[in-house]
Design an enzyme around this catalytic site. Structure first.
Site, PDB file in Angstrom:
ATOM      1  N   HIS A 306       0.850  -1.189   0.000  1.00 25.70           N
ATOM      2  CA  HIS A 306       0.000   0.000   0.000  1.00 25.70           C
ATOM      3  C   HIS A 306       0.881   1.233   0.000  1.00 25.70           C
ATOM      4  O   HIS A 306       1.945   1.229   0.629  1.00 25.70           O
ATOM      5  CB  HIS A 306      -0.898   0.005   1.246  1.00 25.70           C
ATOM      6  N   ASP A 363      -7.954  -5.314  -0.092  1.00 22.46           N
ATOM      7  CA  ASP A 363      -8.454  -6.162  -1.180  1.00 22.46           C
ATOM      8  C   ASP A 363      -8.061  -7.627  -1.046  1.00 22.46           C
ATOM      9  O   ASP A 363      -8.555  -8.462  -1.790  1.00 22.46           O
ATOM     10  CB  ASP A 363      -7.934  -5.628  -2.530  1.00 22.46           C
TER      11      ASP A 363
HETATM   12  N1  CMC Z   1       4.249  -7.604  -4.701  1.00 25.45           N
HETATM   13  C1  CMC Z   1       5.593  -7.580  -4.858  1.00 25.45           C
HETATM   14  N2  CMC Z   1       6.333  -6.475  -4.719  1.00 25.45           N
HETATM   15  C2  CMC Z   1       5.712  -5.341  -4.438  1.00 25.45           C
HETATM   16  C3  CMC Z   1       4.319  -5.275  -4.254  1.00 25.45           C
HETATM   17  C4  CMC Z   1       3.570  -6.470  -4.397  1.00 25.45           C
HETATM   18  N3  CMC Z   1       2.254  -6.473  -4.237  1.00 25.45           N
HETATM   19  N4  CMC Z   1       3.948  -4.013  -3.971  1.00 25.45           N
HETATM   20  C5  CMC Z   1       5.067  -3.290  -3.975  1.00 25.45           C
HETATM   21  N5  CMC Z   1       6.133  -4.086  -4.255  1.00 25.45           N
HETATM   22  C6  CMC Z   1       7.554  -3.677  -4.299  1.00 25.45           C
HETATM   23  C7  CMC Z   1       7.876  -2.985  -5.604  1.00 25.45           C
HETATM   24  O1  CMC Z   1       8.317  -3.898  -6.571  1.00 25.45           O
HETATM   25  C8  CMC Z   1       8.952  -2.027  -5.161  1.00 25.45           C
HETATM   26  O2  CMC Z   1      10.146  -2.775  -5.027  1.00 25.45           O
HETATM   27  P1  CMC Z   1      11.604  -2.082  -5.275  1.00 25.45           P
HETATM   28  O3  CMC Z   1      11.650  -0.884  -4.371  1.00 25.45           O
HETATM   29  O4  CMC Z   1      12.554  -3.156  -4.886  1.00 25.45           O
HETATM   30  O5  CMC Z   1      11.623  -1.713  -6.728  1.00 25.45           O
HETATM   31  C9  CMC Z   1       8.520  -1.609  -3.749  1.00 25.45           C
HETATM   32  O6  CMC Z   1       7.732  -2.712  -3.255  1.00 25.45           O
HETATM   33  C10 CMC Z   1       7.688  -0.333  -3.711  1.00 25.45           C
HETATM   34  O7  CMC Z   1       6.609  -0.488  -4.620  1.00 25.45           O
HETATM   35  P2  CMC Z   1       5.909   0.736  -5.362  1.00 25.45           P
HETATM   36  O8  CMC Z   1       5.176   0.215  -6.533  1.00 25.45           O
HETATM   37  O9  CMC Z   1       6.936   1.806  -5.588  1.00 25.45           O
HETATM   38  O10 CMC Z   1       4.935   1.212  -4.224  1.00 25.45           O
HETATM   39  P3  CMC Z   1       3.688   2.135  -4.434  1.00 25.45           P
HETATM   40  O11 CMC Z   1       3.438   2.806  -3.148  1.00 25.45           O
HETATM   41  O12 CMC Z   1       3.887   3.006  -5.634  1.00 25.45           O
HETATM   42  O13 CMC Z   1       2.521   1.098  -4.826  1.00 25.45           O
HETATM   43  C11 CMC Z   1       0.714  -0.405  -4.663  1.00 25.45           C
HETATM   44  C12 CMC Z   1       1.518   0.698  -3.970  1.00 25.45           C
HETATM   45  C13 CMC Z   1      -0.531  -0.704  -3.858  1.00 25.45           C
HETATM   46  C14 CMC Z   1       0.296   0.058  -6.063  1.00 25.45           C
HETATM   47  C15 CMC Z   1       1.618  -1.677  -4.776  1.00 25.45           C
HETATM   48  O14 CMC Z   1       1.961  -2.128  -3.496  1.00 25.45           O
HETATM   49  C16 CMC Z   1       0.941  -2.802  -5.571  1.00 25.45           C
HETATM   50  O15 CMC Z   1       1.067  -2.830  -6.795  1.00 25.45           O
HETATM   51  N6  CMC Z   1       0.222  -3.739  -4.877  1.00 25.45           N
HETATM   52  C17 CMC Z   1      -0.526  -4.770  -5.569  1.00 25.45           C
HETATM   53  C18 CMC Z   1      -1.867  -4.210  -6.037  1.00 25.45           C
HETATM   54  C19 CMC Z   1      -2.840  -4.009  -4.894  1.00 25.45           C
HETATM   55  O16 CMC Z   1      -3.018  -4.858  -4.034  1.00 25.45           O
HETATM   56  N7  CMC Z   1      -3.515  -2.842  -4.899  1.00 25.45           N
HETATM   57  C20 CMC Z   1      -4.534  -2.499  -3.882  1.00 25.45           C
HETATM   58  C21 CMC Z   1      -4.077  -1.360  -3.034  1.00 25.45           C
HETATM   59  S1  CMC Z   1      -5.057  -1.112  -1.557  1.00 25.45           S
HETATM   60  C22 CMC Z   1      -6.652  -0.736  -1.977  1.00 25.45           C
HETATM   61  C23 CMC Z   1      -6.843   0.284  -3.072  1.00 25.45           C
HETATM   62  O17 CMC Z   1      -6.100   1.239  -3.257  1.00 25.45           O
HETATM   63  O18 CMC Z   1      -7.811   0.125  -3.779  1.00 25.45           O
END
Ligand code: CMC
Length: 432
Positions: A306, A363
């Site tokens: 998140h 989720d």
């Molecule tokens: N699985 C594996 N690695 C992950 C994941 C994941 N679900 N989420 C983040 N990471 C890693 C990412 O690869 C990155 O690694 P590194 O720094 O080594 O390159 C690091 O964690 C930071 O990730 P980010 O994408 O820069 O983080 P963000 O804050 O931009 O993204 C997020 C947040 C929710 C989009 C992301 O965690 C994600 O894609 N999660 C899976 C999708 C999901 O479950 N979304 C629902 C969010 S909660 C409810 C809502 O908003 O509706």
């Protein structure tokens, strides 16, 4: 002048005011930065940017705290109803009995959808995604019902707001019935908001739907947990569209489109698809965890991570307990729940997930809950959208009343080609 931050550029010092929120979070106010320094700030994804001041929802991502209008999500999920929580978000206070009755009457009065809109629903291909249908239909509502004028009586605002809350729920059920080719079920005055929805979804001429109060109460909790989450992607999209003074329906429709994305609300559908994929692969969770950790693989563990929570999402805890309770009550043995529990256990022990602060989010368990109610997978994000409506509406209201209101228009750092001459077509080289 209160607290300030000092910024030094080329030896020249600038004082920037510090803004402090009611829960103690601080922000450096850069409103005058460009004017004073000629520079802008760079913040892709707005991870360090507060786009507004807001009195609606507070999230502490480090401690796992979520409050609507100051009240903790755990208390609301336990003691409130979705309708009451919607009132709280939109009006700022919990309603007294008279206010709650009035709000419920308005919700009932506006639950029907104009019969002419049926033609739109019926012409979508059966394969159309319900989120695409919902966003189009919410935008189309503007053609059938007037938008809120600039200066409006409170009652007119109440009617527009309740119209949206009530009709979007009816429209979601209509799109489901049409996708199944089933007879539409109209809303009933004697049913509560969630009971009405379940009845419109599942009642059929051959098998009347029996309302189970435990499921109604669980659906109340589900929607309460989705009701708002401050400046998330869809709310930010809605505020941005609204900042151009677009009407409420258009702004909500934009919010629905943003929510559809699998990194946001679409994650609830993506989680279930992922759990299914693991189940069908017959190879267990290990290869999927390995893929999620592999930098060269775009696969992510859906329902994990998140932008704000760096600890367990408080809503995921409630959702997990609710899943357990409802599946037990209905004697459902869902193999996907077992996979989810194993996945969570393995991920929470894994160094990659620990180092990246990746915990289950809202989720992760919500799809398993929705599946137990009989909601089809492609409707999961629509269920999220119905729940998020009170939040979107309250943010839209707050933004249009904000004394600091401005059209949202970020800057950029241009890094394309520098100035060059136009080349007439007959002088351009053909590529090999
Ligand atoms: N699985 C594996 N690695 C992950 C994941 C994941 N679900 N989420 C983040 N990471 C890693 C990412 O690869 C990155 O690694 P590194 O720094 O080594 O390159 C690091 O964690 C930071 O990730 P980010 O994408 O820069 O983080 P963000 O804050 O931009 O993204 C997020 C947040 C929710 C989009 C992301 O965690 C994600 O894609 N999660 C899976 C999708 C999901 O479950 N979304 C629902 C969010 S909660 C409810 C809502 O908003 O509706």
């Amino acid at each position: 002048m209160g607290e300030t931050a000092k910024l030094i550029i080329d030896g020249k010092s600038y004082e920037l005011p510090i803004v402090t929120g009611s829960e103690g979070e601080k922000a450096i106010d850069i409103t005058k930065l460009r004017q004073a320094t000629g520079m802008v700030t760079m913040d892709p994804g707005f991870a360090n940017t507060a786009s507004c001041k807001s009195q609606i929802t507070f999230v502490d991502g480090e401690k796992g705290i979520l409050q609507y209008r100051g009240i903790q999500i755990e208390q609301l999920a336990e003691q409130s109803t979705f309708v009451e929580t919607a009132y709280l978000l939109i009006n700022g206070e919990l309603p007294n009995q008279t206010e709650l009755n009035r709000f419920s009457v308005l919700l009932n009065d506006h639950s029907l959808v104009h019969e002419d809109m049926r033609a739109f629903f019926e012409k979508f291909p059966r394969s159309a995604h319900p989120m695409g249908i919902l966003s189009s239909m919410v935008n189309a509502l503007r053609a059938f019902y007037p938008e809120i004028p600039e200066r409006t009586e409170e009652e007119e605002v109440n009617i527009t707001v309740t119209r949206l809350l009530s009709k979007v729920r009816t429209m979601a059920a209509i799109s489901y019935k049409i996708s199944r080719g089933h007879k539409l079920v109209y809303p009933r005055h004697d049913l509560s908001y969630p009971a009405n929805f379940l009845n419109m979804m599942f009642d059929t001429p051959v098998r009347p739907y029996l309302i189970d109060e435990d499921l109604v109460s669980a659906l109340n909790k589900f929607w309460i947990m989705h009701a708002d989450h401050e400046q998330n992607c869809s709310t930010a999209a809605l505020r941005l569209v609204g900042s151009a003074k677009a009407n409420l329906y258009a702004a909500i429709s934009a919010g629905i489109c943003a929510l559809w994305g699998p990194l946001h609300g679409g994650a609830n559908q993506a989680v279930l698809e992922m759990l299914n994929q693991i189940y069908e692969s017959g190879r267990g969770i290990a290869p999927f965890i390995a893929r999620a950790k592999d930098r060269n693989d775009s696969f992510r563990l859906m329902g994990f991570g998140h932008r704000v929570y760096k600890t367990y999402d408080p809503r995921a805890k409630i959702m997990k307990e609710m899943c357990d309770r409802i599946l037990n009550k209905m004697s459902i043995n869902d193999p996907l729940l077992d996979i989810a529990l194993n996945l969570e256990e393995a991920a929470l022990k894994d160094q990659y997930f620990i180092d990246h602060n990746l915990y289950p989010n809202l989720d992760f368990y919500s799809g398993i809950f929705l599946r137990s109610l009989g909601i089809p997978t492609n409707m999961f994000t629509v269920m999220f959208a119905i729940g998020r409506l009170p939040g979107w509406i309250s943010h839209w209201q707050e933004s249009i009343e904000d004394p600091d209101w401005k059209i949202h228009r970020p800057r950029q750092i241009y890094n394309g080609l520098t100035k060059r001459d136009y080349i007439p077509l007959d002088k351009r080289r053909e590529s090999n």
